[in-house]
Motif scaffolding. Structure first.
Motif, PDB file in Angstrom:
ATOM      1  N   GLY A 379      66.127 -15.306 -74.670  1.00 10.36           N
ATOM      2  CA  GLY A 379      65.342 -14.654 -73.627  1.00 10.36           C
ATOM      3  C   GLY A 379      65.857 -14.974 -72.237  1.00 10.36           C
ATOM      4  N   LEU A 380      66.238 -16.236 -72.013  1.00  9.89           N
ATOM      5  CA  LEU A 380      66.786 -16.619 -70.710  1.00  9.89           C
ATOM      6  C   LEU A 380      68.103 -15.908 -70.435  1.00  9.89           C
ATOM      7  N   LYS A 383      67.427 -12.370 -69.480  1.00  9.99           N
ATOM      8  CA  LYS A 383      66.890 -12.296 -68.118  1.00  9.99           C
ATOM      9  C   LYS A 383      68.009 -12.413 -67.092  1.00  9.99           C
ATOM     10  N   ARG A 384      68.973 -13.308 -67.373  1.00  9.18           N
ATOM     11  CA  ARG A 384      70.108 -13.457 -66.459  1.00  9.18           C
ATOM     12  C   ARG A 384      70.949 -12.181 -66.428  1.00  9.18           C
ATOM     13  N   GLU A 386      69.888  -9.158 -66.894  1.00  9.63           N
ATOM     14  CA  GLU A 386      69.168  -8.133 -66.139  1.00  9.63           C
ATOM     15  C   GLU A 386      69.304  -8.360 -64.637  1.00  9.63           C
ATOM     16  N   SER A 387      69.185  -9.642 -64.239  1.00 13.79           N
ATOM     17  CA  SER A 387      69.253  -9.944 -62.804  1.00 13.79           C
ATOM     18  C   SER A 387      70.670  -9.838 -62.272  1.00 13.79           C
TER      19      SER A 387
END
Length: 388
Positions: A379-380, A383-384, A386-387
């Motif tokens: 998940g992390l 998220k990275r 996506e950012s």
């Protein structure tokens, strides 16, 4: 990227693993995925009626352990650990952990010669350190002298029938020599501190602790047995004037196995562990610091079980502070939605597939944690992405 801040706060898995060991194996599972650089971990094993009250208390307050050299029940030097909490104003001593007679001491040949002097030495150390409260997690230190050694180490004087000072009392077999006790030279700071002794319900209330044969006394001679019981009864009668009224006749004071007489003389407040836990083991303070994730655990994750409810209550508290919770469970009962509603965001079962029963519980806990952490890591990473 800043390291993850993970709070590990499980209950025990019944008799298989106590809560401190469950916390260790959850940490092992986390470390298989997140290094020390990528995740900061704090472990706080919850006191669930089993395991160590004192270890939970020290961990909950992020306390400091210090070692002191004292005499063990056989007057042999040993190192004992004492926990310090509340800005070093409170000392926490676990008698069971502090000293267990080593097997080669042949403890059971004649336990009537053992002494509690080392406990008194520990108390002197924490009094000299300036503590204003001492919490003793009561357990079997290995001494059978009623706490006479504790009193001597703290400065009490024992007198014989002629008023002469008895310089040494080597265990319960010599208690019969004590005709009077003087507390004139007792450690002066004892009057300025609170001394709390936390005990089991049996130690506080069960009449079975007030008499009977002590461990190993079956190996003693008739003369040793007679001196033991005569001395214990005489010591109890001699010190009665120093005991609080509410102490008189309580099993912990009367027990042939206990150190309650000596502790009672110096003003100890005896508390049941379950009662003391309500005062000392408050978990609200755990969330004064920011956490990214909490991992709890229970053998049976259900609100119908007191231990399972403890884990769920902590999850609810974490959610109130905006912290996500993963639960490691040996068994999940009831409606899973209810568990989610009570604060758990995700859970992993420590029993998976037909081969799981052949593994030790420790491996199951670590494996279940690893599976959860791999999902967190994925998940992390997403998220990275996506950012980025």
């Amino acid at each position: 990227m800043d390291p993850l801040r993970i709070l590990i706060a499980p209950t025990g898995f019944q008799t298989d693993l106590q809560s401190d060991r469950v916390a260790d194996y959850i940490e092992e599972g986390v470390r298989r995925v997140f290094s020390e650089e990528s995740a900061f971990i704090r472990k706080v094993p919850l006191y669930d009626g089993e395991g160590s009250f004192s270890q939970s208390l020290i961990a909950l307050h992020d306390g400091e352990l210090r070692k002191f050299e004292v005499n063990d029940p056989f007057y042999k030097p040993i190192l004992c650990s004492i926990g310090f909490i509340n800005d070093n104003t409170t000392a926490v001593l676990d008698l069971t952990v502090a000293s267990i007679p080593k097997p080669d001491y042949n403890f059971y040949s004649n336990p009537t010669t053992t002494t509690s002097y080392g406990i008194g030495e520990l108390l002197v150390s924490v009094l000299d350190a300036g503590c204003t409260e001492i919490i003793i997690d009561y357990g079997d230190w290995g001494a059978r002298d009623g706490g006479a050694g504790i009193l001597q180490a703290l400065g009490a004087k024992f007198l014989d029938e002629e008023g002469n000072e008895l310089l040494t009392i080597s265990g319960a077999s010599e208690l019969y020599r004590i005709a009077d006790v003087s507390l004139r030279d007792i450690h002066p700071r004892l009057k300025k501190i609170r001394l709390v002794v936390v005990c089991s319900s049996d130690e506080m209330h069960s009449s079975s602790h007030g008499g009977g044969m002590i461990n190993g006394l079956e190996n003693a001679t008739e003369d040793q047995i007679e001196k033991f019981f005569t001395g214990k009864d005489k010591f109890r009668a001699t010190t009665e004037k120093f005991l609080k009224k509410e102490h008189n006749g309580t099993p912990l004071i009367s027990s042939v196995n206990s150190l309650g007489i000596g502790l009672g003389v110096i003003g100890a407040d005896f508390r049941e562990r379950s009662d003391a836990a309500k005062e000392y083991l408050q978990t609200e303070g755990l969330f004064d610091k920011p956490w990214d994730l909490m991992i709890t655990g229970a053998m049976c994750l259900t609100s119908q079980s007191p231990i399972g409810k403890m884990a769920l209550d902590l999850a609810q508290l974490a959610r109130k502070h905006g912290i996500h919770t993963i639960a490691i469970a040996g068994l999940v009962q009831g409606n899973v939605k209810d568990i989610y509603d009570q604060g758990v965001d995700s859970f992993a079962s420590a029993v998976v597939g037909p081969e799981s029963s052949e593994k030790k519980t420790s491996a199951l806990v670590a494996d279940a944690t690893e599976r959860s952490m791999r999902m967190v890591a994925m998940g992390l990473s997403m998220k990275r992405d996506e950012s980025g």
